[in-house]
Design an enzyme around this catalytic site. Structure first.
Site, mmCIF file in Angstrom:
data_model
loop_
_atom_site.group_PDB
_atom_site.id
_atom_site.type_symbol
_atom_site.label_atom_id
_atom_site.label_comp_id
_atom_site.label_asym_id
_atom_site.label_seq_id
_atom_site.Cartn_x
_atom_site.Cartn_y
_atom_site.Cartn_z
ATOM 1 C CG HIS A 116 95.443 56.598 81.542
ATOM 2 N ND1 HIS A 116 95.275 57.616 82.461
ATOM 3 C CD2 HIS A 116 96.397 55.790 82.059
ATOM 4 C CE1 HIS A 116 96.089 57.425 83.485
ATOM 5 N NE2 HIS A 116 96.786 56.324 83.258
ATOM 6 C CG ASP A 151 95.312 62.937 80.552
ATOM 7 O OD1 ASP A 151 95.270 64.147 80.244
ATOM 8 O OD2 ASP A 151 95.090 62.522 81.707
#
Length: 119
Positions: free
Chosen positions: A83, A86
């Site tokens: 995450h 990203d």
């Protein structure tokens, strides 16, 4: 040898630091775009410089982590790290787009102001 739980805890800490830097960068990018709307281009560019520093800090954390695996160290999977990566890459794209938009709008305004001066 570092216990797997400690390794995951360290990776989670790195991930959170990456997310915090990326989040700060995103806030500055969005504020820079607001400045662009108000034709405050110098301030917008200063905010982008600040955002870039946070992007670089986040990217450095990512690179250090990835390089461990490249050196042959066993790595563990972390959804939080994925995450964080990203988030960083998304903010980097937003930064690049904002940088270009601000440059384009500044040039347009300079051309418009130049034409007003000729009238």
């Amino acid at each position: 040898m570092v216990d797997r739980e400690q390794e995951l805890e360290a990776l989670n800490l790195i991930s959170m630091q990456m997310i915090l830097h990326a989040g700060d960068a995103r806030n500055d990018v969005m504020e820079a775009l607001k400045c662009c709307e108000e034709e405050e281009y110098d301030r917008a560019e200063k905010l982008l410089e600040k955002a870039n520093k946070d992007i670089v800090a986040s990217h450095k954390l990512q690179t250090e982590t990835v390089q461990k695996e490249a050196r042959g160290e066993e790595s563990i999977f972390s959804l939080l790290f994925a995450h964080a990566q990203d988030t960083l890459m998304t903010v980097k794209s937003e930064y690049e787009l904002a940088k270009r938009l601000i440059r384009v709008f500044r040039r347009l305004d300079e051309k418009i102001d130049g034409k007003r001066g000729q009238s």
